[in-house]
Design a protein around this motif. Structure first.
Motif, PDB file in Angstrom:
ATOM      1  N   ASP A   1      46.144  22.670  40.581  1.00 21.52           N
ATOM      2  CA  ASP A   1      46.035  21.982  39.537  1.00 21.52           C
ATOM      3  C   ASP A   1      44.942  23.713  38.131  1.00 21.52           C
ATOM      4  OD1 ASP A   1      45.672  20.380  37.543  1.00 21.52           O
ATOM      5  OD2 ASP A   1      43.829  19.183  37.448  1.00 21.52           O
ATOM      6  N   ALA A   2      45.568  24.326  38.719  1.00 24.16           N
ATOM      7  CA  ALA A   2      44.761  25.617  37.636  1.00 24.16           C
ATOM      8  C   ALA A   2      46.143  26.147  37.031  1.00 24.16           C
ATOM      9  CB  ALA A   2      45.517  26.891  39.168  1.00 24.16           C
ATOM     10  N   ILE A   3      45.080  26.601  36.352  1.00 24.16           N
ATOM     11  CA  ILE A   3      45.219  27.705  34.964  1.00 24.16           C
ATOM     12  C   ILE A   3      45.351  28.896  35.685  1.00 24.16           C
ATOM     13  CG2 ILE A   3      44.764  28.643  32.841  1.00 24.16           C
ATOM     14  CD1 ILE A   3      43.413  25.793  32.371  1.00 24.16           C
ATOM     15  N   PRO A   4      46.631  29.663  35.791  1.00 27.64           N
ATOM     16  CA  PRO A   4      46.442  30.484  36.764  1.00 27.64           C
ATOM     17  C   PRO A   4      45.708  32.057  35.899  1.00 27.64           C
ATOM     18  CG  PRO A   4      48.987  30.106  36.604  1.00 27.64           C
ATOM     19  CD  PRO A   4      47.549  29.233  35.685  1.00 27.64           C
ATOM     20  N   GLN A   5      45.511  31.801  34.667  1.00 33.64           N
ATOM     21  CA  GLN A   5      45.509  33.213  33.694  1.00 33.64           C
ATOM     22  C   GLN A   5      43.482  32.979  34.308  1.00 33.64           C
ATOM     23  OE1 GLN A   5      47.638  31.612  33.081  1.00 33.64           O
ATOM     24  NE2 GLN A   5      49.306  33.036  32.704  1.00 33.64           N
ATOM     25  N   LYS A   6      43.090  31.604  34.355  1.00 35.48           N
ATOM     26  CA  LYS A   6      41.667  31.281  34.335  1.00 35.48           C
ATOM     27  C   LYS A   6      41.477  31.554  36.574  1.00 35.48           C
ATOM     28  CE  LYS A   6      38.356  27.780  33.493  1.00 35.48           C
ATOM     29  NZ  LYS A   6      38.541  26.434  35.067  1.00 35.48           N
ATOM     30  N   PHE A   7      42.215  30.955  36.944  1.00 32.10           N
ATOM     31  CA  PHE A   7      41.694  30.923  38.585  1.00 32.10           C
ATOM     32  C   PHE A   7      41.566  32.320  39.537  1.00 32.10           C
ATOM     33  CE2 PHE A   7      41.801  28.336  42.677  1.00 32.10           C
ATOM     34  CZ  PHE A   7      40.616  28.801  42.842  1.00 32.10           C
ATOM     35  N   ILE A   8      43.036  32.352  39.392  1.00 35.04           N
ATOM     36  CA  ILE A   8      43.283  33.460  39.835  1.00 35.04           C
ATOM     37  C   ILE A   8      41.776  35.059  39.585  1.00 35.04           C
ATOM     38  CG2 ILE A   8      44.779  35.684  40.144  1.00 35.04           C
ATOM     39  CD1 ILE A   8      47.756  33.571  39.455  1.00 35.04           C
ATOM     40  N   PRO A   9      41.966  35.334  38.063  1.00 31.86           N
ATOM     41  CA  PRO A   9      39.757  36.353  37.832  1.00 31.86           C
ATOM     42  C   PRO A   9      39.245  35.354  38.708  1.00 31.86           C
ATOM     43  CG  PRO A   9      41.756  36.151  36.718  1.00 31.86           C
ATOM     44  CD  PRO A   9      42.354  34.933  37.146  1.00 31.86           C
ATOM     45  N   GLU A  10      38.841  34.409  38.984  1.00 29.52           N
ATOM     46  CA  GLU A  10      38.590  33.190  39.391  1.00 29.52           C
ATOM     47  C   GLU A  10      38.347  33.405  41.128  1.00 29.52           C
ATOM     48  OE1 GLU A  10      37.434  29.385  37.429  1.00 29.52           O
ATOM     49  OE2 GLU A  10      36.846  29.284  39.098  1.00 29.52           O
ATOM     50  N   MET A  11      39.131  33.664  41.930  1.00 30.27           N
ATOM     51  CA  MET A  11      39.005  34.124  42.792  1.00 30.27           C
ATOM     52  C   MET A  11      39.348  35.555  43.189  1.00 30.27           C
ATOM     53  SD  MET A  11      42.321  31.240  44.611  1.00 30.27           S
ATOM     54  CE  MET A  11      43.600  32.155  43.137  1.00 30.27           C
ATOM     55  N   ILE A  12      39.128  36.278  42.471  1.00 33.44           N
ATOM     56  CA  ILE A  12      39.160  37.276  42.947  1.00 33.44           C
ATOM     57  C   ILE A  12      37.798  38.167  42.909  1.00 33.44           C
ATOM     58  CG2 ILE A  12      39.285  40.234  41.909  1.00 33.44           C
ATOM     59  CD1 ILE A  12      42.399  38.755  40.873  1.00 33.44           C
ATOM     60  N   LYS A  13      37.401  37.269  41.658  1.00 33.89           N
ATOM     61  CA  LYS A  13      35.565  37.533  41.953  1.00 33.89           C
ATOM     62  C   LYS A  13      34.972  37.041  43.516  1.00 33.89           C
ATOM     63  CE  LYS A  13      32.772  35.078  39.027  1.00 33.89           C
ATOM     64  NZ  LYS A  13      31.851  34.211  39.980  1.00 33.89           N
ATOM     65  N   TYR A  14      35.557  35.766  43.063  1.00 28.46           N
ATOM     66  CA  TYR A  14      34.831  35.440  44.539  1.00 28.46           C
ATOM     67  C   TYR A  14      34.904  36.248  46.397  1.00 28.46           C
ATOM     68  CZ  TYR A  14      34.513  30.779  42.128  1.00 28.46           C
ATOM     69  OH  TYR A  14      34.793  30.186  41.392  1.00 28.46           O
ATOM     70  N   TYR A  15      36.279  37.136  46.155  1.00 27.23           N
ATOM     71  CA  TYR A  15      36.662  38.109  46.858  1.00 27.23           C
ATOM     72  C   TYR A  15      35.700  39.163  47.112  1.00 27.23           C
ATOM     73  CZ  TYR A  15      39.545  41.474  48.445  1.00 27.23           C
ATOM     74  OH  TYR A  15      40.220  42.464  49.377  1.00 27.23           O
ATOM     75  N   GLN A  16      35.798  39.367  45.421  1.00 27.31           N
ATOM     76  CA  GLN A  16      34.668  40.463  45.206  1.00 27.31           C
ATOM     77  C   GLN A  16      33.566  40.092  45.654  1.00 27.31           C
ATOM     78  OE1 GLN A  16      35.768  41.474  41.276  1.00 27.31           O
ATOM     79  NE2 GLN A  16      36.751  43.512  42.278  1.00 27.31           N
ATOM     80  N   GLU A  17      32.795  39.078  45.286  1.00 31.17           N
ATOM     81  CA  GLU A  17      31.570  38.803  46.669  1.00 31.17           C
ATOM     82  C   GLU A  17      31.761  38.732  48.323  1.00 31.17           C
ATOM     83  OE1 GLU A  17      30.670  36.041  42.552  1.00 31.17           O
ATOM     84  OE2 GLU A  17      30.986  35.564  43.741  1.00 31.17           O
ATOM     85  N   GLY A  18      33.116  38.950  48.643  1.00 26.47           N
ATOM     86  CA  GLY A  18      32.765  38.542  49.720  1.00 26.47           C
ATOM     87  C   GLY A  18      32.411  37.085  50.206  1.00 26.47           C
ATOM     88  N   ARG A  19      33.295  36.551  49.633  1.00 20.52           N
ATOM     89  CA  ARG A  19      33.065  35.161  49.866  1.00 20.52           C
ATOM     90  C   ARG A  19      34.097  34.528  50.446  1.00 20.52           C
ATOM     91  NH1 ARG A  19      29.898  31.520  46.358  1.00 20.52           N
ATOM     92  NH2 ARG A  19      30.908  32.219  44.084  1.00 20.52           N
ATOM     93  N   PHE A  20      35.506  35.341  49.907  1.00 16.94           N
ATOM     94  CA  PHE A  20      36.857  34.186  49.732  1.00 16.94           C
ATOM     95  C   PHE A  20      37.696  35.274  50.637  1.00 16.94           C
ATOM     96  CE2 PHE A  20      40.507  32.437  47.585  1.00 16.94           C
ATOM     97  CZ  PHE A  20      39.862  31.963  47.558  1.00 16.94           C
ATOM     98  N   ALA A  21      37.679  35.724  51.705  1.00 20.19           N
ATOM     99  CA  ALA A  21      38.356  36.940  52.638  1.00 20.19           C
ATOM    100  C   ALA A  21      40.147  36.023  53.278  1.00 20.19           C
ATOM    101  CB  ALA A  21      37.861  36.931  53.841  1.00 20.19           C
ATOM    102  N   PHE A  22      40.918  35.890  51.603  1.00 16.94           N
ATOM    103  CA  PHE A  22      42.425  35.683  51.823  1.00 16.94           C
ATOM    104  C   PHE A  22      42.742  36.832  52.922  1.00 16.94           C
ATOM    105  CE2 PHE A  22      44.384  37.782  49.112  1.00 16.94           C
ATOM    106  CZ  PHE A  22      43.418  38.396  47.802  1.00 16.94           C
ATOM    107  N   ASP A  23      42.709  37.821  52.791  1.00 12.89           N
ATOM    108  CA  ASP A  23      43.669  39.216  52.413  1.00 12.89           C
ATOM    109  C   ASP A  23      43.744  39.102  54.307  1.00 12.89           C
ATOM    110  OD1 ASP A  23      40.574  39.585  52.350  1.00 12.89           O
ATOM    111  OD2 ASP A  23      40.926  41.662  53.028  1.00 12.89           O
TER     112      ASP A  23
END
Ligand code: CXF
Ligand code: ZN
Length: 361
Positions: free
Chosen positions: A309-331
């Motif tokens: 249920d994502a708006i990709p233009q909003k949610f993808i940058p949000e996930m990248i922010k979580y990744y950069q904060e070190g709490r979304f280690a999908f990589d």
């Protein structure tokens, strides 16, 4: 222009690397040099002939750099780093209400093959090639409608970002955009593939009270634990319904099936507390559920959902922010292959040797 694409010639056939012709971008379109593309189970479904007519070029987790934009494009410019997500019309009631994954034209735009306007933009020596998710990113370049394209920061390696466009968005988005669990809510997640593991990451970010997970493979359960699952069970060794009766006797608030296995989806409904909701994101067959005991008498709900249920233009940058904060280690789920080894990557993925292959162009 001439590009190299992995052409899927027919059902269950290996992809063939071919030089093909890609049309120039129209007013609403963007030309992108693909840097890397993730492999998702829906690419496997495509190769198995379940989604799109052949010949086709699959790939729907692309990431790359904008080379050229059409006259009407305003959200990106040449040089921008972008992730490619699913296609949506942007004009129907669901798109306008902020639910592009529920676009009235979702299937048409993502699976039927031709472009938005009925034309084809990829051509081989044999004729027109069908598109996948409006991007066909198993290729060195793509042209995509602006709705598919998401600008991302250029200080993150594009090699890892493609999976945010589908698999990771599907798992994390289901929890963060749709369920929105509170700190008091419990969630059970079935299947620790990339979608289920991304759901664990999402549930952790949301701060859910208890994140209970089931899978048959210890190595996947280990990832789930690392990502924040509070209770991890091997479903070869336990009966999930008995486990939930034991540890959450009233049932869970939310459950998520990522397996697409009907019996597992049924379990996801059985373990709900009254007024709980099960969300199904796997592709499976018929379910056997009881109207009275599974739904009406306890006000339970079951939803099917695509793309979190994502708006990709909003949610993808949000996930990248979580990744950069070190709490979304999908990589951590990614294994990188050379584009020329795409067939190997597909084979390794199908047998479960790798959780999230990414091919690098
Ligand atoms: C798909 C899953 C099956 C339904 C359509 C969308 N998502 C991504 O691969
Ligand atoms: Zn996908």
């Amino acid at each position: 222009m001439k590009i190299t694409a992995a052409v899927a010639p027919a059902k269950n056939q290996a992809f063939e690397m071919q030089e093909v012709e890609l049309d120039a971008p129209k007013d609403n379109e963007v030309l992108i040099k693909i840097v890397a593309t993730g492999v998702c189970h829906t690419d496997v479904a495509g190769q198995e002939g379940l989604t799109t007519p052949f010949e086709a070029v699959f790939g729907h987790e692309g990431a790359g750099i904008v080379e050229q934009v059409g006259a009407a494009v305003s959200s990106v410019k040449p040089g921008d780093h972008v992730v490619l997500s699913f296609s949506y019309c942007g004009q129907c009631r669901k798109c306008l209400a902020g639910h592009p994954g529920m676009c009235e034209k979702f299937n048409e735009l993502n699976f039927f093959g031709p472009n938005f306007d009925g034309s084809h933009r990829l051509h081989s020596a044999h004729g027109d090639l069908n598109l996948y998710f409006g991007q066909s990113s198993f290729a060195t370049y793509t042209v995509a409608d602006e709705h598919n394209v998401v600008k991302v920061p250029d200080d993150v390696d594009l090699t890892i970002l493609g999976p945010l466009g589908c698999g990771i968005q599907t798992g994390a988005g289901t929890v963060l955009n749709y369920m929105e669990p509170s700190k008091d809510d419990t969630i059970a997640i079935f299947g620790m593939g990339p979608v289920g593991l991304a759901a664990v990451l999402g549930a952790k970010v949301a701060g859910a009270k208890r994140i209970i997970v089931f899978d048959r493979k210890e190595s996947k359960l280990a990832f789930a634990k690392e990502f924040g699952a509070t209770d991890c069970y091997n479903s070869l060794q336990v009966d999930p319904e008995e486990v939930i009766k034991d540890i959450e006797p009233g049932g869970v608030d939310f459950s998520l099936d990522t397996t697409g296995v009907p019996a597992v989806a049924e379990t996801a409904v059985h373990i709900l507390r009254p007024a709980g909701e099960a969300v199904l994101v796997g592709i499976g067959g018929d379910l056997k559920l009881n109207m009275m005991t599974d739904f009406v008498a306890e006000s339970k709900k079951v939803a099917g959902l695509v793309e979190g249920d994502a708006i990709p233009q909003k949610f993808i940058p949000e996930m990248i922010k979580y990744y950069q904060e070190g709490r979304f280690a999908f990589d951590k789920l990614i294994k990188v292959y050379d584009f020329k080894d795409l067939n190997q990557a597909m084979d390794d993925f199908k047998v479960g040797k790798v959780l999230k292959p990414v091919v690098k162009m």
